[in-house]
Design an enzyme around this catalytic site. Structure first.
Site, PDB file in Angstrom:
ATOM      1  CB  SER A  67      10.782   8.263 109.730  1.00  0.00           C
ATOM      2  OG  SER A  67       9.709   8.375 110.483  1.00  0.00           O
ATOM      3  CE  LYS A 104       9.605  11.908 111.432  1.00  0.00           C
ATOM      4  NZ  LYS A 104       8.439  11.048 110.772  1.00  0.00           N
TER       5      LYS A 104
END
Length: 146
Positions: A67, A104
């Protein structure tokens, strides 16, 4: 689930041992034309001293997944995470979200927080009051194998 391991990240703590460090050749390594290395200076370098600002608040974690590939964080990379750094907009953070750790990019606008992956195949996550959410630490360095 223990604090040391989750589905997405495996945590390690730095060893607190005094060592001589690795050999450091104090010349610029050319990425263009080679340069003569007869007059280089050899010293010792400690990666702990180079990569860790606060030993008591620093952890390592191995990335699992894709990701964050757009930010240069690839599967199996080793992250250096400092829990003493205040989270800010656009920092890459390790977060605890609904029972799992994730890494993230933080997007903060006013009182709203989003976790933004750096891969278009993954959705942006908006944090709401219903989420169990903690910003666990800020990524300061990434260690890659070549």
């Amino acid at each position: 689930m223990s604090l040391k391991e989750s589905q997405n990240l495996i945590f390690f703590t730095p060893k607190n041992e005094a060592g001589n460090g690795a050999v450091f050749v104090d010349i610029g390594i050319s990425a263009g034309f080679p340069s003569p290395a007869d007059d280089f200076r050899e010293t010792r370098i400690s990666l702990d001293e180079e990569l860790i600002q606060n030993k008591e608040a620093t952890f390592f974690a191995r990335v699992s997944g894709q990701s964050m590939i757009g930010a240069g964080l690839d599967d199996n990379d080793l992250l250096v995470i400092d829990r003493s750094i205040a989270p800010e907009n656009n920092k890459i953070a390790v977060c605890f979200l609904d029972g799992e750790f994730t890494v993230k990019r933080l997007r903060v606008e006013g009182n709203e927080v989003w976790l933004k992956p750096e891969n278009p195949d993954y959705p942006i996550i908006k944090i709401t009051e219903e989420n169990n959410f903690i910003i666990w630490g800020i990524v300061t360095n990434v260690i890659k194998k070549v």
